[in-house]
Design a protein around this motif. Sequence first.
Motif, PDB file in Angstrom:
ATOM      1  N   ARG A 282      -9.975  -2.623   3.810  1.00 15.06           N
ATOM      2  CA  ARG A 282     -10.615  -1.339   4.077  1.00 15.06           C
ATOM      3  C   ARG A 282     -11.327  -0.802   2.847  1.00 15.06           C
ATOM      4  NH1 ARG A 282      -5.618   1.200   7.650  1.00 15.06           N
ATOM      5  NH2 ARG A 282      -5.633  -0.428   9.232  1.00 15.06           N
ATOM      6  N   ALA A 283     -12.087  -1.678   2.226  1.00 10.54           N
ATOM      7  CA  ALA A 283     -12.911  -1.302   1.079  1.00 10.54           C
ATOM      8  C   ALA A 283     -14.378  -1.475   1.437  1.00 10.54           C
ATOM      9  CB  ALA A 283     -12.564  -2.172  -0.123  1.00 10.54           C
TER      10      ALA A 283
ATOM     11  N   ASN B 212     -10.158   3.398  -4.652  1.00  8.48           N
ATOM     12  CA  ASN B 212     -11.540   3.033  -4.979  1.00  8.48           C
ATOM     13  C   ASN B 212     -12.272   2.455  -3.770  1.00  8.48           C
ATOM     14  OD1 ASN B 212     -11.134   3.435  -7.867  1.00  8.48           O
ATOM     15  ND2 ASN B 212      -9.850   1.617  -7.724  1.00  8.48           N
ATOM     16  N   ARG B 213     -13.529   2.828  -3.632  1.00 13.61           N
ATOM     17  CA  ARG B 213     -14.409   2.208  -2.636  1.00 13.61           C
ATOM     18  C   ARG B 213     -13.830   2.260  -1.216  1.00 13.61           C
ATOM     19  NH1 ARG B 213     -18.731  -0.051  -4.885  1.00 13.61           N
ATOM     20  NH2 ARG B 213     -19.323  -1.113  -2.977  1.00 13.61           N
ATOM     21  N   VAL B 214     -13.307   3.400  -0.855  1.00 14.03           N
ATOM     22  CA  VAL B 214     -12.814   3.546   0.514  1.00 14.03           C
ATOM     23  C   VAL B 214     -13.954   4.043   1.397  1.00 14.03           C
ATOM     24  CG1 VAL B 214     -11.117   4.663   2.002  1.00 14.03           C
ATOM     25  CG2 VAL B 214     -10.514   4.085  -0.358  1.00 14.03           C
ATOM     26  N   PRO B 215     -14.286   3.309   2.466  1.00 14.24           N
ATOM     27  CA  PRO B 215     -15.364   3.770   3.362  1.00 14.24           C
ATOM     28  C   PRO B 215     -14.955   5.068   4.056  1.00 14.24           C
ATOM     29  CG  PRO B 215     -14.718   1.489   3.842  1.00 14.24           C
ATOM     30  CD  PRO B 215     -13.700   2.043   2.907  1.00 14.24           C
TER      31      PRO B 215
ATOM     32  N   GLN C 225      -9.118  -5.439  -9.959  1.00 19.53           N
ATOM     33  CA  GLN C 225      -9.344  -4.033  -9.620  1.00 19.53           C
ATOM     34  C   GLN C 225      -8.899  -3.765  -8.189  1.00 19.53           C
ATOM     35  OE1 GLN C 225     -11.067  -1.126 -11.187  1.00 19.53           O
ATOM     36  NE2 GLN C 225     -10.082  -0.297  -9.367  1.00 19.53           N
ATOM     37  N   ARG C 226      -7.976  -2.855  -8.025  1.00 16.95           N
ATOM     38  CA  ARG C 226      -7.564  -2.499  -6.664  1.00 16.95           C
ATOM     39  C   ARG C 226      -8.673  -1.713  -5.975  1.00 16.95           C
ATOM     40  NH1 ARG C 226      -1.882  -2.723  -5.561  1.00 16.95           N
ATOM     41  NH2 ARG C 226      -0.604  -3.037  -7.423  1.00 16.95           N
ATOM     42  N   VAL C 227      -8.911  -2.027  -4.719  1.00 15.73           N
ATOM     43  CA  VAL C 227      -9.930  -1.318  -3.948  1.00 15.73           C
ATOM     44  C   VAL C 227      -9.438  -1.092  -2.525  1.00 15.73           C
ATOM     45  CG1 VAL C 227     -11.962  -2.126  -5.246  1.00 15.73           C
ATOM     46  CG2 VAL C 227     -11.075  -3.496  -3.349  1.00 15.73           C
ATOM     47  N   GLY C 228     -10.108  -0.160  -1.858  1.00 15.03           N
ATOM     48  CA  GLY C 228      -9.879   0.057  -0.441  1.00 15.03           C
ATOM     49  C   GLY C 228      -8.708   0.975  -0.149  1.00 15.03           C
ATOM     50  N   GLN C 229      -8.624   1.349   1.122  1.00 13.16           N
ATOM     51  CA  GLN C 229      -7.511   2.205   1.533  1.00 13.16           C
ATOM     52  C   GLN C 229      -6.171   1.495   1.322  1.00 13.16           C
ATOM     53  OE1 GLN C 229      -6.710   2.955   5.698  1.00 13.16           O
ATOM     54  NE2 GLN C 229      -6.533   5.165   5.342  1.00 13.16           N
ATOM     55  N   LEU C 230      -6.184   0.154   1.448  1.00 21.31           N
ATOM     56  CA  LEU C 230      -4.940  -0.591   1.235  1.00 21.31           C
ATOM     57  C   LEU C 230      -4.671  -0.840  -0.245  1.00 21.31           C
ATOM     58  CD1 LEU C 230      -4.808  -3.108   4.216  1.00 21.31           C
ATOM     59  CD2 LEU C 230      -4.240  -0.684   4.120  1.00 21.31           C
ATOM     60  N   ASP C 231      -5.642  -0.514  -1.081  1.00 17.84           N
ATOM     61  CA  ASP C 231      -5.420  -0.471  -2.527  1.00 17.84           C
ATOM     62  C   ASP C 231      -4.930  -1.812  -3.081  1.00 17.84           C
ATOM     63  OD1 ASP C 231      -5.530   1.029  -4.877  1.00 17.84           O
ATOM     64  OD2 ASP C 231      -3.421   1.611  -4.774  1.00 17.84           O
ATOM     65  N   MET C 232      -5.664  -2.852  -2.738  1.00 20.85           N
ATOM     66  CA  MET C 232      -5.282  -4.190  -3.186  1.00 20.85           C
ATOM     67  C   MET C 232      -6.396  -4.805  -4.018  1.00 20.85           C
ATOM     68  SD  MET C 232      -3.607  -5.883   0.182  1.00 20.85           S
ATOM     69  CE  MET C 232      -2.171  -5.170   1.002  1.00 20.85           C
TER      70      MET C 232
ATOM     71  N   ASN D 108      -3.652  -9.556  -6.116  1.00 27.32           N
ATOM     72  CA  ASN D 108      -2.402  -9.275  -5.416  1.00 27.32           C
ATOM     73  C   ASN D 108      -2.032 -10.396  -4.457  1.00 27.32           C
ATOM     74  OD1 ASN D 108      -3.251  -5.857  -5.458  1.00 27.32           O
ATOM     75  ND2 ASN D 108      -1.415  -6.692  -6.386  1.00 27.32           N
ATOM     76  N   CYS D 109      -3.013 -10.906  -3.739  1.00 29.11           N
ATOM     77  CA  CYS D 109      -2.741 -11.999  -2.801  1.00 29.11           C
ATOM     78  C   CYS D 109      -2.905 -13.369  -3.462  1.00 29.11           C
ATOM     79  CB  CYS D 109      -3.679 -11.922  -1.597  1.00 29.11           C
ATOM     80  SG  CYS D 109      -3.275 -10.584  -0.438  1.00 29.11           S
TER      81      CYS D 109
ATOM     82  N   PRO E  87       0.833  -1.214   0.000  1.00 35.81           N
ATOM     83  CA  PRO E  87       0.000   0.000   0.000  1.00 35.81           C
ATOM     84  C   PRO E  87       0.862   1.258   0.000  1.00 35.81           C
ATOM     85  CG  PRO E  87      -0.655  -1.498   1.766  1.00 35.81           C
ATOM     86  CD  PRO E  87       0.664  -1.994   1.235  1.00 35.81           C
TER      87      PRO E  87
END
Lengths: 151, 278
Positions: free
Chosen positions: B244-245, A122-125, B185-192, B196-197, A113
């Motif tokens: 965190r998505a 994208n799609r961050v709460p 598609q990367r998503v979330g605050q961790l952008d994964m 990726n995993c 990250p």
Amino acid sequence: MLHRIIPILAAATLATTAQAGEVAPGDVKIVDGAIAASLTGEPGDAERGKAAFVGRKAGNCLACHVVTELLDEQQFHGEIGPPLDGVADIYSAAELRAQIVDSKVANPATIMPAFYRETGLNRVPDAFKGTILSAQQVEDIVAYLGTLKGE
Amino acid sequence: MGIPHLKKTVAAAALALACGGYAAAELRDDYVAVEPPNEDHPLTEIISGYEFRTDETRALQADDFENPGYLLLEEAMETWEEVDGAAGKSCASCHDDYEESMAGVGSTYPKVVDRDGEKVFTNIENQINHCRTEHMQADAWKYDKPDMLGMTILVRNVDRGEPVNVAIDGDAAPYFEKGEALYNQRVGQLDMACSNCHQDYYGMYIRADHLSQGQSNGFPTYRFKWSGVGSLHRRFSGCMKNIRAEPFSKGGEEFLALELYLGYRGQGLPVETPSVRN
């Protein structure tokens, strides 16, 4: 899979916003893989940095990286990133800072990250809007990494 | 990656066919991985999540009397016969013996079905609710509630041991492409992204977690973390929260598309429902 690594936060948010005197996430410039100046204008604190490095709700760096000196106090270091033993012998503080702030500048395909970027996601709460780490935490972790030198 | 690559044997397939669903013999160690269906497949070997779990977890899955998923399955066997709704029908009213009528369903869904001339992309859960609301005139079941989980397990379990065989061409193609895009598609605050995993690092450890390929062939599954049985879409939702998505909705078009793409990533793996996972 990530549930033990990155516990879901109930209400309190980890997301942080820049404080006065700090470089805001959008103003950070990575030049030649490095950020020369401290994001806070001050050197970080290595002891606090160790806590932020280890903390599962902070950097949670052990999710992916091994640090041999921490194995006694922290079990189960991840293995998908490079070990960080001796990392300060290889990289400068400016390079380590850039890697933590946004490693995708150097390697867009990385799983790592961007810890001090809040756009392009994208799609961050709402609870997680903002950066993963504060500017202070970034600097503290840079300081801790600076202590990881070879024997 | 340190994972034994054991090909599915003809003998194992024959055994699974012979034993059918509920009373099937123990899951076998020699069918945890299969070869990809073609050279364009994203994986060089397709490995069940079963292979990534401990001996204790596997033993619980293999024991039909101890595997908690079977409690829900047994309840669903009774529900199958029970009349519900204004139409005065049970599942059995239309589908009779599920061992026969549901054969080939669990291994091929999600898919595009024809409903009175309209083509609809659906998974087992949504199809069950279509039956309930349209044909039985009964209330829809909620996603991940015991009734829905049990009936989904019952349907999929009929195909236990059968190779996953989802269609990705024709009418299914746009859903497959959507699922593939979401997977990457990367998503979330961790952008994964899922990839990726579960594509780039399966077989390795993130902290104490052994990353699997994220295969779907065992769902609904009993999960120790849940202390209960849950759906594939619940698992998707959990993964998204962990990075965190904002999760997509269970049963919604995004997770349906992802379910199809995951089915293809596991094409050829035996259906293991109900499996046991960490």
